[in-house]
Motif scaffolding. Structure first.
Motif, PDB file in Angstrom:
ATOM      1  N   ASP A 282       0.823  -1.205   0.000  1.00 58.24           N
ATOM      2  CA  ASP A 282       0.000   0.000   0.000  1.00 58.24           C
ATOM      3  C   ASP A 282       0.859   1.258   0.000  1.00 58.24           C
ATOM      4  N   LEU A 283       1.953   1.250   0.744  1.00 64.54           N
ATOM      5  CA  LEU A 283       2.857   2.394   0.722  1.00 64.54           C
ATOM      6  C   LEU A 283       3.416   2.621  -0.681  1.00 64.54           C
ATOM      7  N   ARG A 284       3.757   1.553  -1.362  1.00 62.59           N
ATOM      8  CA  ARG A 284       4.266   1.702  -2.729  1.00 62.59           C
ATOM      9  C   ARG A 284       3.179   2.232  -3.659  1.00 62.59           C
ATOM     10  N   ALA A 285       1.941   1.800  -3.436  1.00 62.78           N
ATOM     11  CA  ALA A 285       0.833   2.265  -4.283  1.00 62.78           C
ATOM     12  C   ALA A 285       0.610   3.762  -4.117  1.00 62.78           C
ATOM     13  N   VAL A 286       0.624   4.249  -2.875  1.00 63.49           N
ATOM     14  CA  VAL A 286       0.357   5.676  -2.681  1.00 63.49           C
ATOM     15  C   VAL A 286       1.548   6.525  -3.125  1.00 63.49           C
ATOM     16  N   THR A 287       2.786   6.032  -2.935  1.00 59.41           N
ATOM     17  CA  THR A 287       3.923   6.829  -3.398  1.00 59.41           C
ATOM     18  C   THR A 287       3.995   6.834  -4.924  1.00 59.41           C
ATOM     19  N   ALA A 288       3.486   5.786  -5.577  1.00 60.54           N
ATOM     20  CA  ALA A 288       3.404   5.795  -7.041  1.00 60.54           C
ATOM     21  C   ALA A 288       2.412   6.864  -7.510  1.00 60.54           C
ATOM     22  N   LEU A 289       1.282   6.969  -6.821  1.00 63.72           N
ATOM     23  CA  LEU A 289       0.313   8.015  -7.159  1.00 63.72           C
ATOM     24  C   LEU A 289       0.917   9.399  -6.942  1.00 63.72           C
ATOM     25  N   ILE A 290       1.671   9.540  -5.858  1.00 61.95           N
ATOM     26  CA  ILE A 290       2.320  10.822  -5.574  1.00 61.95           C
ATOM     27  C   ILE A 290       3.369  11.130  -6.640  1.00 61.95           C
TER      28      ILE A 290
END
Length: 329
Positions: A282-290
């Motif tokens: 999930d952390l990777r998913a949100v940092t990808a969006l960022i």
């Protein structure tokens, strides 16, 4: 090193700046030089040992805090790594979940960290872990929001809400944000098509029906929330409440789950983020969006580390604008 510690449960005044020994990383652990740490509702719950029933779980502490150093969200640089750590090295800029984050150094594990997006400041990066992961789970994983649906975010101007509005809008949903009048322009700028001023209008009055409601506040009875859903809509509960209760939000969420077993509507709760459970995906998913510019952390107020109690007091009051962040150095 400087740290914010507490030796008893209580109000924000129990949080005291103190000099303590720097932790050292063991096998599989990472020592982070903390540059910024975010304040979450999680922190005042841990600080007060609230709700009281949570003390029986063993995660909080029974008569005193289990963790003496406060905080969980951090951004900084890797200072040292223990044996077996392969993906990180000293000097790497990271964000993630670091128990004891309200300190100059915090020790955590590699699976609770991800690289910091290069364009973010450390203050912005610290705002990401708990807020963005909770929002992602609430909107996408649990809420299953999709393009064309009507999604309402209650508490849209807060730490989780500002992320939830953006994630829902990015999915193509028609987003309604419930917030204070002072946060209305912010919430619109994040992608909300409609904004409800909670002081002037009750979104549960059945004038509108929503496919997904993400409730970050917990200030409406379950029956009224269900009335604001479509017949097959999804209600996602995410805590809320105030201190001083035996069961608090735990009781409301358990009631929601019980009702969900016998009604057609989907009534769900957001699974807790770290320090328990897998979160790196999930952390990777949100940092990808960022990193792609589709998600932006909103930092509303910063305090120096020594004023952590003031930051926690603001978040506990329930009127924070975006995320509250402590600058550590």
């Amino acid at each position: 090193m400087k740290a914010i510690v507490q030796d008893r449960f209580g109000p924000p005044d129990v949080l005291e700046p103190t000099d303590i020994d720097r932790p050292e990383p063991g096998a599989g652990q990472v020592l982070v030089r903390v540059h910024a740490a975010a304040v979450n509702p999680y922190d005042w719950h841990m600080m007060r040992g609230d709700p009281y029933a949570a003390r029986l779980t063993g995660d909080v502490g029974l008569t005193r805090p289990k963790s003496r150093v406060a905080g969980i969200d951090a951004a900084g640089r890797v200072e040292a790594v223990g044996a077996g750590v392969r993906g990180l090295r000293p000097g790497d800029e990271v964000l993630g979940f670091c128990p004891g984050a309200f300190a100059e150094y915090a020790r955590t594990t590699e699976d609770l960290l991800v690289p910091k997006p290069a364009h973010l400041t450390f203050e912005q990066a610290a705002a990401v872990p708990m807020g963005a992961v909770t929002a992602l789970r609430g909107v996408r994983t649990v809420g299953r929001a999709r393009a064309g649906q009507r999604v309402l975010v209650n508490g849209a101007g807060g730490g989780v809400g500002t992320f939830a509005v953006q994630i829902a809008a990015d999915l193509g949903a028609e987003v309604t944000g419930v917030c204070s009048a002072r946060n209305a322009d912010l919430v619109r700028s994040l992608g909300a098509a409609h904004v409800v001023d909670y002081a002037r209008e009750d979104f549960t009055d059945a004038r509108g029906r929503y496919d997904v409601i993400v409730d970050n506040v917990g200030n409406h009875p379950l029956g009224r929330l269900r009335r604001a859903l479509t017949p097959t809509g999804t209600l996602v509960g995410n805590g809320g409440g105030s201190p001083g209760h035996v069961f608090g939000a735990m009781g409301s969420l358990l009631k929601l789950l019980a009702a969900g077993a016998v009604v057609r509507q989907r009534l769900r709760v957001i699974l807790p983020a770290a320090p328990s459970g897998p979160v790196q995906e999930d952390l990777r998913a949100v940092t990808a969006l960022i990193g792609s510019g589709r998600l932006t952390p909103v930092v509303g107020r910063t305090y120096p580390l020594a004023q952590a109690a003031e930051g926690v007091r603001l978040v506990e009051g329930g009127h924070a604008h975006g995320k509250v962040v402590l600058t550590v150095g």
